[in-house]
Design a protein around this motif. Structure first.
Motif, mmCIF file in Angstrom:
data_model
loop_
_atom_site.group_PDB
_atom_site.id
_atom_site.type_symbol
_atom_site.label_atom_id
_atom_site.label_comp_id
_atom_site.label_asym_id
_atom_site.label_seq_id
_atom_site.Cartn_x
_atom_site.Cartn_y
_atom_site.Cartn_z
ATOM 1 N N UNK A 74 0.861 -1.173 0.000
ATOM 2 C CA UNK A 74 0.000 0.000 0.000
ATOM 3 C C UNK A 74 0.903 1.230 0.000
ATOM 4 N N UNK A 75 0.501 2.242 -0.750
ATOM 5 C CA UNK A 75 1.314 3.443 -0.850
ATOM 6 C C UNK A 75 1.579 4.024 0.533
ATOM 7 N N UNK A 76 2.866 4.237 0.848
ATOM 8 C CA UNK A 76 3.222 4.844 2.127
ATOM 9 C C UNK A 76 3.427 3.828 3.238
ATOM 10 N N UNK A 356 8.131 13.939 -1.243
ATOM 11 C CA UNK A 356 7.544 14.032 0.104
ATOM 12 C C UNK A 356 6.317 13.140 0.171
ATOM 13 N N UNK A 357 6.300 12.235 1.157
ATOM 14 C CA UNK A 357 5.150 11.376 1.417
ATOM 15 C C UNK A 357 4.516 11.826 2.717
ATOM 16 N N UNK A 358 3.241 12.178 2.657
ATOM 17 C CA UNK A 358 2.530 12.643 3.852
ATOM 18 C C UNK A 358 2.447 11.506 4.861
ATOM 19 N N UNK A 359 3.104 11.623 6.043
ATOM 20 C CA UNK A 359 3.084 10.513 7.002
ATOM 21 C C UNK A 359 1.678 10.169 7.484
ATOM 22 N N UNK A 360 0.802 11.171 7.536
ATOM 23 C CA UNK A 360 -0.557 10.915 7.999
ATOM 24 C C UNK A 360 -1.442 10.373 6.891
ATOM 25 N N UNK A 364 -0.702 10.406 -0.400
ATOM 26 C CA UNK A 364 -0.447 11.722 -0.958
ATOM 27 C C UNK A 364 1.060 11.924 -1.085
ATOM 28 N N UNK A 365 1.514 12.062 -2.322
ATOM 29 C CA UNK A 365 2.949 12.177 -2.589
ATOM 30 C C UNK A 365 3.195 13.403 -3.459
ATOM 31 N N UNK A 366 4.126 14.209 -3.042
ATOM 32 C CA UNK A 366 4.508 15.392 -3.809
ATOM 33 C C UNK A 366 5.939 15.200 -4.294
ATOM 34 N N UNK A 367 6.163 15.392 -5.588
ATOM 35 C CA UNK A 367 7.506 15.235 -6.136
ATOM 36 C C UNK A 367 7.872 16.415 -7.017
#
Length: 749
Positions: A74-76, A356-360, A364-367
């Motif tokens: 699963x993502x994250x 950046x992967x939102x830990x919460x 949600x991933x920002x690249x």
């Protein structure tokens, strides 16, 4: 045959008797709570059998005895692999990557992996596959892959060019870590500027590919992933020497700086100083050259906060000299004393990636990606001067998320490119600035059990191409187990850098002619093409050995193409397409482990490529209609004092290739309509003494097949009939090499 019939008869009974594995997947929060995880991927390793967890985290998946590794991802979250020996019920907690001290990859490492679960027709060439040949740079890394054709661009520069779906590299998006890298000024020689030992893996995608990396790809995408300082060996040394007196050294030095930073220094040097003239035509069969290539990488990983960053600095200096044996640049440069050529390239690059992967909310991933380069080539070919300086900037910001659950993924972003070209072509200067800004949106439906769809669209505004829309769609459907039926279509658009992409024309006596139609690029219009494809992949187990068979067909239709017309032997012409131009490609491939540790790969390829020239509608020159490929590899298990051996051999057979017309030349310079058939054989043996040290020896073209007199008009190099481009096979003949690889252990994590 009796065994096959028996298997087919009992297979339905076996399928009906299989059980199921059911269970629930939970996520473990930072507070120690466990919650059902909706939309997690649950699938059997090396199969297309998979499901998605429901809203309560539950799943039910078929079980068979040959299934043993159940992968949950699963993502994250950390991907887990569970060993399952019988049907039943399980519960499992996935850990968020924000709570992990380390990441462990447990998947089996395979030489080349065909991806069953992706919508795109993609294969991953791993480091084991790359080591089957002493691939010294990226252009030499495809010798054991039938999907990519490799041949020499001309008879003097030693440059290898690649083709996919019958189309040359300008129609392929070639990226390094998903940043377009071999384009513009580097199109002709750029593949030789990426050392093979720097490459960790190569992803090859047939067809249009994703919209994320741009609008230029038409035949496919090749992405080279480089070694990561965090994962690479602390020290790696590769030393290579060949009978041609080619010598290469690669060194990797990696170190950790604190818990989050790693850095690596990668140095590549190669040299070839021996002049060869096996065919006695008075010209060197390969250039003499020196290259120094340096890369410094910085990698930052903060798992707890979800940050990952790369910074790369590269510098290249490449010097080549070729031509007649008696050519001396100090006295003969740009004179008619003797024909010679020098190609000197200096290139500097900087690139950075940020993720950046939102830990919460880990889906949600920002690249972000940024790259800047300056490429300067000073060159001459006889009396023809060609200099180019290309300054390029590329940036891309990407955001990934899901809609509802992880079956519905979305990617969106914007990117910007800037390219400044300054060219000196013979006596004429060409200068231009291209820039474009674009946005894209890609939706992916990801039901691992049956169906994947990736549908993307991008809109771009280019200062020369105008405003345009690029759609691309990929679909994967699994009608039964271990199968993948795929279809794709999409549109590509690009500017043709006619001089940079066709530099081999300078090593001829042809005049250059451009039909100016008032277009924005050299008076020509942009190239536009549609690509359609279908493919089918079927994995199987036969006599307890794994294998797969694949069939694919792709068609590329050009709305406009910059036709490079070689049909007049005294000139090369560029003009906009008037009529049809298409490329049909059919390929079938079989991979099978014949017995333990002995793998066999065979493939057949058929091309039907035609273009409407001014003279007639003709098949593409120097492109074989038929190709047969075979690769066999075997490795011993090794035990006690007997260490592991690896054996690899590759056979390539090329059918006849059409020569562009020479009918108007004097009789002594005329060629037949088609070339002879060509077959070559390469082989390599590797002795693995330990995990730190191995030695390899090998041969290329060991049957010593050569094209006699590949240069037309070699006796009159400054005449109008001089031409080095009629190359259909090896020029040099057989070549043998030996080398060693030494590495120190990886860092402790």
């Amino acid at each position: 045959m009796q065994k096959i019939v028996f298997i087919l008869l009992v297979l339905p009974l076996f399928v009906l008797s299989q059980g199921r594995v059911t269970g629930t997947i939970f996520e473990e929060t930072a507070k120690g709570e466990t919650l059902p995880l909706t939309g997690a991927n649950v699938y059997w390793h090396n199969t297309s059998v998979g499901v998605i967890t429901d809203i309560d985290g539950g799943f039910s998946i078929p079980y068979k005895k040959e299934y043993s590794k159940l992968i949950i991802s699963y993502v994250g979250f950390k991907t887990d692999t569970l060993t399952i020996t019988k049907p039943g019920k399980i519960t499992h907690n996935l850990q968020s990557t924000s709570t992990l001290d380390e990441v462990t990859i447990t998947a089996k490492k395979e030489a080349t992996t065909k991806l069953y679960l992706k919508a795109e027709n993609t294969m991953v060439v791993g480091s084991d596959e790359l080591l089957k040949a002493a691939c010294c740079n990226l252009s030499e890394s495809f010798e054991t892959n039938p999907s990519i054709d490799v041949n020499f661009a001309d008879a003097v520069s030693g440059t290898r060019q690649i083709k996919m779906l019958g189309l040359t590299s300008p129609y392929i998006l070639i990226a390094t870590e998903n940043i377009p890298s071999v384009r513009g000024a580097s199109q002709a020689y750029g593949l030789s500027f990426i050392p093979g030992t720097w490459v960790e893996s190569i992803q090859i995608t047939k067809g249009m590919g994703s919209v994320i990396n741009g609008y230029e790809s038409i035949a496919g995408q090749i992405n080279a992933e480089l070694k990561k300082p965090f994962e690479d060996d602390a020290l790696f040394v590769n030393i290579y020497g060949a009978s041609s007196e080619r010598f290469e050294v690669n060194t990797h030095l990696n170190t950790r700086i604190g818990d989050k930073w790693s850095t690596g220094l990668y140095i590549h040097g190669n040299s070839h100083d021996k002049k060869h003239d096996v065919n006695n035509d008075g010209f060197m069969d390969m250039p003499i050259y020196n290259q120094i290539n340096i890369m410094n990488r910085w990698q930052y990983i903060d798992v707890e906060k979800g940050f990952a960053t790369f910074f790369n600095f590269k510098y290249l200096n490449d010097e080549k000299q070729t031509g007649e044996l008696n050519f001396d640049p100090d006295t003969d440069k740009l004179t008619t004393n003797a024909w010679g050529s020098e190609i000197n390239t200096e290139r500097a690059e900087f690139s950075a990636k940020f993720g950046y992967v939102n830990p919460e909310l880990p889906w949600q991933v920002l690249g972000a990606q940024f790259a800047a380069s300056n490429h300067k080539q000073d060159s001459y070919f006889g009396l023809n001067i060609y200099d180019i300086e290309h300054t390029s900037v590329y940036s891309n910001v990407n955001y990934n998320s899901i809609i509802g659950d992880s079956r519905h993924k979305v990617k969106t972003g914007i990117n910007f490119t800037y390219d400044k070209y300054d060219e000196l072509v013979l006596e004429d200067n060409y200068a231009r600035i291209d820039n474009s800004v674009g946005g894209y949106f890609e939706y992916g439906y990801d039901n691992l059990e049956k169906l994947n769809i990736t549908a993307g669209v991008r809109v771009d505004n280019h200062n020369r191409l105008g405003f345009f829309v690029t759609p691309r769609v990929h679909l994967r459907y699994s009608p039964w187990e271990k199968s993948a039926l795929r279809a794709s279509f999409g549109r590509g658009k690009r500017t043709a850098n006619i001089f940079a992409e066709n530099q081999r024309m300078f090593a001829t006596g042809r005049t250059i002619k451009i039909d100016d139609d008032g277009g924005n690029i050299y008076g020509l219009d942009p190239e536009i093409a549609w690509n359609y494809g279908v493919s089918f992949l079927q994995g199987f187990n036969l006599f307890d050995k794994k294998g797969d068979i694949s069939v694919d067909f792709y068609r590329t239709d050009f709305e406009n193409q910059i036709v490079v017309d070689w049909e007049n032997p005294q000139e090369v012409s560029f003009y906009n397409l008037e009529g049809d131009s298409y490329a049909n490609s059919f390929q079938t491939e079989l991979n099978y482990e014949v017995f333990s540790n002995f793998d066999l790969r065979v493939a057949y390829k058929l091309y039907d490529i035609k273009t409407q020239y001014k003279s007639a509608k003709l098949e593409r020159s120097l492109t074989p209609k038929h190709r047969f490929f075979a690769n066999a590899s075997y490795k011993t298990k090794g035990h006690g004092f007997i260490k592991k051996w690896k054996f690899d051999t590759t056979f390539n057979w090329l059918g006849t290739q059409r020569f562009s017309s020479t009918s108007s030349s004097a009789e002594e310079y005329q060629l037949p309509a088609y070339s002879p058939r060509v077959a070559t054989l390469n082989a390599q043996i590797t002795k693995v003494f330990s995990s730190k040290f191995e030695v390899y020896v090998g041969g290329e073209n060991i049957t010593n097949v050569r094209q006699n007199m590949p240069i037309v008009g070699a006796n009159d190099p400054f005449g109008s009939n001089f031409d080095t481009t009629f190359v259909y096979g090896p020029v040099f003949g057989s070549m043998y090499y030996a080398g060693l690889r030494f590495k120190l252990n990886k860092f402790k994590k």
